[in-house]
Write a protein that holds these residues in place. Structure first.
Motif, PDB file in Angstrom:
ATOM      1  N   MET A   1       2.743   5.230   4.627  1.00 61.05           N
ATOM      2  CA  MET A   1       3.309   3.750   3.790  1.00 61.05           C
ATOM      3  C   MET A   1       2.712   2.884   2.836  1.00 61.05           C
ATOM      4  SD  MET A   1       7.021   3.935   4.627  1.00 61.05           S
ATOM      5  CE  MET A   1       6.366   5.399   4.176  1.00 61.05           C
TER       6      MET A   1
ATOM      7  N   VAL B   1       5.878  -0.600 -11.137  1.00 65.65           N
ATOM      8  CA  VAL B   1       6.960  -1.662 -10.541  1.00 65.65           C
ATOM      9  C   VAL B   1       6.122  -2.469 -10.977  1.00 65.65           C
ATOM     10  CG1 VAL B   1       8.646  -2.949  -8.956  1.00 65.65           C
ATOM     11  CG2 VAL B   1       7.915  -0.448  -8.900  1.00 65.65           C
ATOM     12  N   GLN B   2       5.269  -3.587 -11.144  1.00 64.17           N
ATOM     13  CA  GLN B   2       4.948  -5.190 -10.883  1.00 64.17           C
ATOM     14  C   GLN B   2       3.860  -4.896 -12.113  1.00 64.17           C
ATOM     15  OE1 GLN B   2       4.018  -4.313  -5.763  1.00 64.17           O
ATOM     16  NE2 GLN B   2       2.302  -6.389  -7.272  1.00 64.17           N
TER      17      GLN B   2
ATOM     18  N   LEU C   1       2.300   4.807  -0.375  1.00 64.01           N
ATOM     19  CA  LEU C   1       3.646   4.806  -1.228  1.00 64.01           C
ATOM     20  C   LEU C   1       3.498   3.488  -1.823  1.00 64.01           C
ATOM     21  CD1 LEU C   1       6.721   5.250  -1.813  1.00 64.01           C
ATOM     22  CD2 LEU C   1       7.067   4.147  -0.119  1.00 64.01           C
ATOM     23  N   TYR C   2       2.914   2.773  -1.538  1.00 60.37           N
ATOM     24  CA  TYR C   2       2.891   1.161  -2.492  1.00 60.37           C
ATOM     25  C   TYR C   2       1.971   1.489  -3.513  1.00 60.37           C
ATOM     26  CZ  TYR C   2       1.935  -3.956  -3.765  1.00 60.37           C
ATOM     27  OH  TYR C   2       2.375  -4.940  -3.758  1.00 60.37           O
TER      28      TYR C   2
ATOM     29  N   VAL D   1       2.691   3.598  -6.616  1.00 62.74           N
ATOM     30  CA  VAL D   1       4.199   3.225  -6.878  1.00 62.74           C
ATOM     31  C   VAL D   1       4.872   1.366  -7.156  1.00 62.74           C
ATOM     32  CG1 VAL D   1       6.514   3.109  -6.810  1.00 62.74           C
ATOM     33  CG2 VAL D   1       6.037   4.686  -5.485  1.00 62.74           C
ATOM     34  N   ALA D   2       3.230   0.660  -6.582  1.00 60.12           N
ATOM     35  CA  ALA D   2       3.537  -0.822  -7.296  1.00 60.12           C
ATOM     36  C   ALA D   2       2.709  -1.127  -8.849  1.00 60.12           C
ATOM     37  CB  ALA D   2       2.356  -1.610  -6.262  1.00 60.12           C
TER      38      ALA D   2
ATOM     39  N   HIS E   1      14.090  -2.455 -17.456  1.00 55.95           N
ATOM     40  CA  HIS E   1      14.379  -3.562 -16.301  1.00 55.95           C
ATOM     41  C   HIS E   1      15.874  -3.744 -16.247  1.00 55.95           C
ATOM     42  CE1 HIS E   1      10.991  -3.659 -13.493  1.00 55.95           C
ATOM     43  NE2 HIS E   1      10.582  -4.656 -14.453  1.00 55.95           N
TER      44      HIS E   1
END
Lengths: 192, 137
Positions: free
Chosen positions: B88, B99-100, B91-92, B95-96, B114
């Motif tokens: 986990m 996304v961020q 994963l963060y 991918v973060a 978005h």
């Protein structure tokens, strides 16, 4: 009455009864499911500070009450396990019924909470925050419901002093459901 | 009969754990719940984070250790759970950034990255034109 028993109750792999080991495997897969949702929620939440305004509409009192309900039901689950260990099946069954009652209370509070939110217009499609809110809390509520149903089945046999080891197995699952809510509560209700 | 069959099993994880005072542990958990609700009322960001997420970690630890009896479970279970938790984190970490962040070494997000619902687009356009009118006056 047949004395035949399933492999899950008679065999032990790695020193752990197979039934209990299977529960741990289930939880490992559950961590991936819930972990995936929570991790993606956290990264999106950090990328969207404006979601704080959406989160301000969640009902903290309802969330806190539900946390208390689940913590109390976890207590009764572990007391049921303790009773099963000492061979007191009927007491273990009573504790499981009480745990189940906690689960139903949780679902009732959630139903009231969601009804209010949906009436206010905060539906699944109201925005990114609400999509995560309903997906994560809904999946968790589904696990609570499944736990209650399994618990009733386990309690029925425990009442007759049969398959008492299952009391521990369903207890482990229930505590996991509690832990998931322990993290959902601050993420969805406290961080505003 | 059922007892006899179960006696042949390896000891359950909780077999040596029932000297624990479960009611006391529950009381501590309830106290921590109160802290996690009242802490954020102070209005200081650090206090909110510690009260909400720090306390959640402590609560989860107490439940796993005392109610799930992870402390006396076979180590393989800890390894299994630890491994997926590490996944986990991976994963963060993987991918973060996508996304961020809005831009990286060889990529930039377009404005259309978005999804914005038609209703929100309309509302944003309305706000923009109001600002423009205000600036002209």
């Amino acid at each position: 009455m047949s004395t035949a028993r399933t492999i899950a109750t008679t065999r032990s792999a790695m020193g752990i009864p197979t039934g209990r080991l299977a529960v741990w495997w289930v939880l490992v897969s559950e961590i991936v499911i819930f972990g995936g949702i929570l991790v993606s929620y956290v990264m999106h939440r950090l990328g969207h500070p404006e979601w704080a305004a959406e989160a301000a509409h969640t009902n903290t009192a309802a969330g806190a009450t539900n946390t208390f309900v689940l913590l109390t039901s976890s207590l009764s689950a572990v007391l049921g396990h303790k009773a099963a260990e000492s061979g007191d099946g009927p007491k273990a069954a009573r504790m499981l019924y009480f745990t189940c009652l906690g689960g139903l209370t949780f679902l009732t509070i959630k139903a009231f909470e969601w009804t209010h939110e949906i009436r206010e217009g905060f539906t699944l499609q109201a925005g990114g925050f609400w999509s995560y809110y309903y997906a994560a809390a809904g999946l968790h509520a589904f696990h609570v419901l499944c736990g209650c149903i399994i618990m009733l089945v386990v309690a029925a046999s425990a009442k007759k002093n049969e398959n008492l080891h299952r009391v521990e197995n369903i207890g482990i699952y229930w505590h996991f459901v509690d832990i998931v809510w322990i993290f959902l509560f601050p993420l969805l209700y406290i961080a505003k | 009969m059922a007892h006899a069959a179960q006696a042949a099993h390896p000891a359950p994880a909780g077999a040596h754990a029932h000297h624990r005072n479960y009611v006391k542990i529950w009381a501590v958990l309830t106290g921590l719940l109160v802290v996690s609700v009242t802490g954020p009322m102070v209005g200081i960001r650090v206090v909110t984070l510690v009260a909400a997420f720090g306390v959640a970690l402590v609560k989860a630890y107490l439940v796993a250790k005392n109610f799930m009896h992870l402390d006396i479970e076979k180590p393989i279970v800890g390894w299994m759970l630890g491994l997926v938790l590490m996944l986990m984190v991976l994963l963060y970490a993987g991918v973060a950034p996508d996304v961020q962040k809005s831009a990286g070494q060889r990529w930039t997000k377009s404005d259309k990255f978005h999804y914005v619902s038609p209703q929100l687009q309309k509302a944003e356009k309305g706000n923009q034109s109001e600002h423009e009118r205000g600036a002209n006056h």
